[in-house]
Write a protein that holds these residues in place. Sequence first.
Motif, mmCIF file in Angstrom:
data_model
loop_
_atom_site.group_PDB
_atom_site.id
_atom_site.type_symbol
_atom_site.label_atom_id
_atom_site.label_comp_id
_atom_site.label_asym_id
_atom_site.label_seq_id
_atom_site.Cartn_x
_atom_site.Cartn_y
_atom_site.Cartn_z
ATOM 1 N N LYS A 86 -18.875 -8.054 8.279
ATOM 2 C CA LYS A 86 -18.690 -6.467 9.146
ATOM 3 C C LYS A 86 -16.339 -6.424 10.368
ATOM 4 O O LYS A 86 -16.666 -5.979 9.895
ATOM 5 N N ILE A 87 -16.242 -7.663 10.028
ATOM 6 C CA ILE A 87 -15.114 -8.506 10.757
ATOM 7 C C ILE A 87 -14.633 -7.828 9.915
ATOM 8 O O ILE A 87 -12.993 -7.480 10.085
ATOM 9 N N THR A 88 -13.973 -8.842 8.358
ATOM 10 C CA THR A 88 -14.056 -8.379 7.661
ATOM 11 C C THR A 88 -13.084 -6.991 7.372
ATOM 12 O O THR A 88 -12.200 -6.340 7.125
ATOM 13 N N MET A 89 -14.632 -6.103 7.027
ATOM 14 C CA MET A 89 -14.161 -5.042 6.669
ATOM 15 C C MET A 89 -13.775 -3.789 8.433
ATOM 16 O O MET A 89 -12.518 -3.283 7.365
ATOM 17 N N LEU A 90 -13.977 -4.508 9.194
ATOM 18 C CA LEU A 90 -12.958 -3.785 10.223
ATOM 19 C C LEU A 90 -11.540 -3.867 10.199
ATOM 20 O O LEU A 90 -10.688 -3.523 11.131
ATOM 21 N N GLN A 91 -11.607 -5.048 9.844
ATOM 22 C CA GLN A 91 -9.794 -5.784 10.161
ATOM 23 C C GLN A 91 -8.691 -5.188 8.992
ATOM 24 O O GLN A 91 -7.904 -4.538 8.835
ATOM 25 N N GLN A 142 -9.881 -1.876 7.904
ATOM 26 C CA GLN A 142 -10.196 -0.528 7.949
ATOM 27 C C GLN A 142 -8.483 -0.224 9.703
ATOM 28 O O GLN A 142 -7.767 0.831 9.283
ATOM 29 N N ASN A 143 -8.413 -1.604 10.188
ATOM 30 C CA ASN A 143 -7.301 -1.997 11.640
ATOM 31 C C ASN A 143 -5.972 -1.513 9.989
ATOM 32 O O ASN A 143 -5.051 -0.912 11.061
ATOM 33 N N GLU A 144 -5.767 -2.858 9.401
ATOM 34 C CA GLU A 144 -4.528 -2.417 8.496
ATOM 35 C C GLU A 144 -4.079 -0.833 7.948
ATOM 36 O O GLU A 144 -3.449 -0.810 8.126
ATOM 37 N N GLU A 145 -5.554 -0.645 7.707
ATOM 38 C CA GLU A 145 -5.397 0.851 7.165
ATOM 39 C C GLU A 145 -4.909 2.447 7.704
ATOM 40 O O GLU A 145 -3.530 2.751 7.686
ATOM 41 N N LEU A 146 -4.840 1.564 8.832
ATOM 42 C CA LEU A 146 -5.265 2.871 10.327
ATOM 43 C C LEU A 146 -3.885 2.967 10.508
ATOM 44 O O LEU A 146 -3.163 3.702 10.887
ATOM 45 N N ARG A 147 -3.047 1.028 11.041
ATOM 46 C CA ARG A 147 -1.955 0.786 10.796
ATOM 47 C C ARG A 147 -0.483 1.557 9.988
ATOM 48 O O ARG A 147 0.388 1.615 10.576
ATOM 49 N N ALA A 148 -0.916 0.858 8.975
ATOM 50 C CA ALA A 148 -0.628 1.715 7.817
ATOM 51 C C ALA A 148 0.142 3.008 7.686
ATOM 52 O O ALA A 148 1.039 3.843 7.430
ATOM 53 N N ARG A 149 -1.333 4.068 8.303
ATOM 54 C CA ARG A 149 -1.425 5.552 8.212
ATOM 55 C C ARG A 149 0.175 5.514 9.284
ATOM 56 O O ARG A 149 0.367 6.867 9.413
#
Length: 104
Positions: A10-15, A17-24
């Motif tokens: 779950k931590i890996t998945m959230l990280q 998602q976090n990176e994708e959101l930062r890129a967006r």
Amino acid sequence: VEKNLKLEEKITMLQQQNEELRARIEQNTVITRQLSEENANLQEYVEKEVEEKKKLSRTNEELLWKLQEGDAVSPVKLPPAPSAPFYRCSSGNSSPAKVRTLRR
């Protein structure tokens, strides 16, 4: 141990998602800057067009005034216009696009 593995996944998945959101967010920031620059340029263009329109309007008013004043003080009377229009080419060319109607 199973709970820890699930939490790590779950931590890996959230990280991710976090990176994708930062890129967006970064991409949106770049687009926002570009649009802001374009908006500023368009506003400047509109302001220049408004000023040009005002200038042309003033020139038009001035020319109309001069025309009216010239008619009021001009002792020369033009003869009445003929019933049929007189066609004359605005340049030496006989192109139909350049032919205009003049009154005598």
